[in-house]
Design an enzyme around this catalytic site. Sequence first.
Site, PDB file in Angstrom:
ATOM      1  N   GLY A  33       0.830  -1.207   0.000  1.00  0.00           N
ATOM      2  CA  GLY A  33       0.000   0.000   0.000  1.00  0.00           C
ATOM      3  C   GLY A  33       0.861   1.251   0.000  1.00  0.00           C
ATOM      4  O   GLY A  33       2.093   1.186   0.028  1.00  0.00           O
ATOM      5  N   ALA A  87      -2.837  -0.070   7.209  1.00  0.00           N
ATOM      6  CA  ALA A  87      -4.182  -0.589   7.503  1.00  0.00           C
ATOM      7  C   ALA A  87      -5.212   0.364   6.903  1.00  0.00           C
ATOM      8  O   ALA A  87      -4.924   1.543   6.676  1.00  0.00           O
ATOM      9  CB  ALA A  87      -4.397  -0.703   9.010  1.00  0.00           C
ATOM     10  N   GLY A  99      -6.584  -4.880   3.422  1.00  0.00           N
ATOM     11  CA  GLY A  99      -6.901  -5.534   2.158  1.00  0.00           C
ATOM     12  C   GLY A  99      -7.547  -4.625   1.140  1.00  0.00           C
ATOM     13  O   GLY A  99      -8.011  -5.089   0.104  1.00  0.00           O
ATOM     14  N   GLU A 107      -0.704 -10.795   3.481  1.00  0.00           N
ATOM     15  CA  GLU A 107      -0.438  -9.950   4.660  1.00  0.00           C
ATOM     16  C   GLU A 107      -0.739 -10.724   5.945  1.00  0.00           C
ATOM     17  O   GLU A 107       0.016 -10.664   6.914  1.00  0.00           O
ATOM     18  CB  GLU A 107      -1.288  -8.683   4.593  1.00  0.00           C
ATOM     19  CG  GLU A 107      -0.858  -7.748   3.467  1.00  0.00           C
ATOM     20  CD  GLU A 107      -1.801  -6.577   3.243  1.00  0.00           C
ATOM     21  OE1 GLU A 107      -2.950  -6.616   3.710  1.00  0.00           O
ATOM     22  OE2 GLU A 107      -1.364  -5.612   2.594  1.00  0.00           O
TER      23      GLU A 107
HETATM   24  C1  5RP Z   1      -3.352  -3.609   1.240  1.00  0.00           C
HETATM   25  C2  5RP Z   1      -3.534  -3.152   2.642  1.00  0.00           C
HETATM   26  C3  5RP Z   1      -3.031  -1.813   2.990  1.00  0.00           C
HETATM   27  O1  5RP Z   1      -2.239  -1.918   4.132  1.00  0.00           O
HETATM   28  C4  5RP Z   1      -4.173  -0.899   3.263  1.00  0.00           C
HETATM   29  O2  5RP Z   1      -5.039  -0.921   2.149  1.00  0.00           O
HETATM   30  C5  5RP Z   1      -3.699   0.538   3.544  1.00  0.00           C
HETATM   31  O3  5RP Z   1      -3.216   1.095   2.362  1.00  0.00           O
HETATM   32  P1  5RP Z   1      -2.694   2.591   2.307  1.00  0.00           P
HETATM   33  O4  5RP Z   1      -1.448   2.641   3.134  1.00  0.00           O
HETATM   34  O5  5RP Z   1      -2.443   2.827   0.843  1.00  0.00           O
HETATM   35  O6  5RP Z   1      -3.778   3.472   2.850  1.00  0.00           O
HETATM   36  O7  5RP Z   1      -4.079  -3.817   3.480  1.00  0.00           O
HETATM   37  O8  5RP Z   1      -3.928  -4.864   1.011  1.00  0.00           O
END
Ligand code: 5RP
Length: 222
Positions: A33, A87, A99, A107
């Site tokens: 992410g 997250a 996710g 993860e």
């Molecule tokens: C990916 C995840 C990421 O940790 C979650 O979506 C947070 O992403 P971002 O840091 O871009 O806000 O679980 O599967």
Amino acid sequence: MTQDELKKAVAEAALEEVKKIISKDSIIGVGTGSTANFFIDALAEIKLDFDGAVASSEATRERLQAHGINVYDLNGVGTLPVYVDGADEVNPHLHMVKGGGGALTREKIIGAASTKFICIADESKQVDILGTFPLPVEVIPMARSYVARELVKLGANPVYREDFVTDNGNVILDLYNFPIDDPLAMEQRINNITGVVTNGLFALRPADLLLLGCSDGVKSIT
Ligand code: 5RP
């Protein structure tokens, strides 16, 4: 501060935590992410101080390798000393919804295989009750309709994530407007549906440390 500045600040705080844990032969778990990407870029600064990483997605593997960081298969390494990941939501018990990027299964596996799980997030991710962010459920493709019907029985509104295939070759059902009062029970309940690979609730194995990026600094929450 912008959201990206908050993400960068927590990534740098995570680097300081990781420095306390690692040695030359350490292999680190790395998440997926935009927040994890800031961490990967920070990790590159100390790439000579550890052996390598296990990646929670193909995108993360590519970014790590672009920085010259060794990437290992989890099967070839033992327990990881630390896993750092973002997250979509995190509650006061450090239960998370993850996710949004579709990498939840890898993860969750890396989180399970790691001694310390450090969650890095900006303050917009902090909630009292999980479930405002759509909860992803990774599903074996042939089970999609059956699993969707079972999820409706739990009171959820599953929506097929169009044109998306996970790194494991599966599909995602996102559960919208699904407030989760008991994350531990719901994580197990959804995982018990035949055809579900896993869901994006991380309550059975929560984070050990949350580094939360706030406008007045990074807070460490355990
Ligand atoms: C990916 C995840 C990421 O940790 C979650 O979506 C947070 O992403 P971002 O840091 O871009 O806000 O679980 O599967």
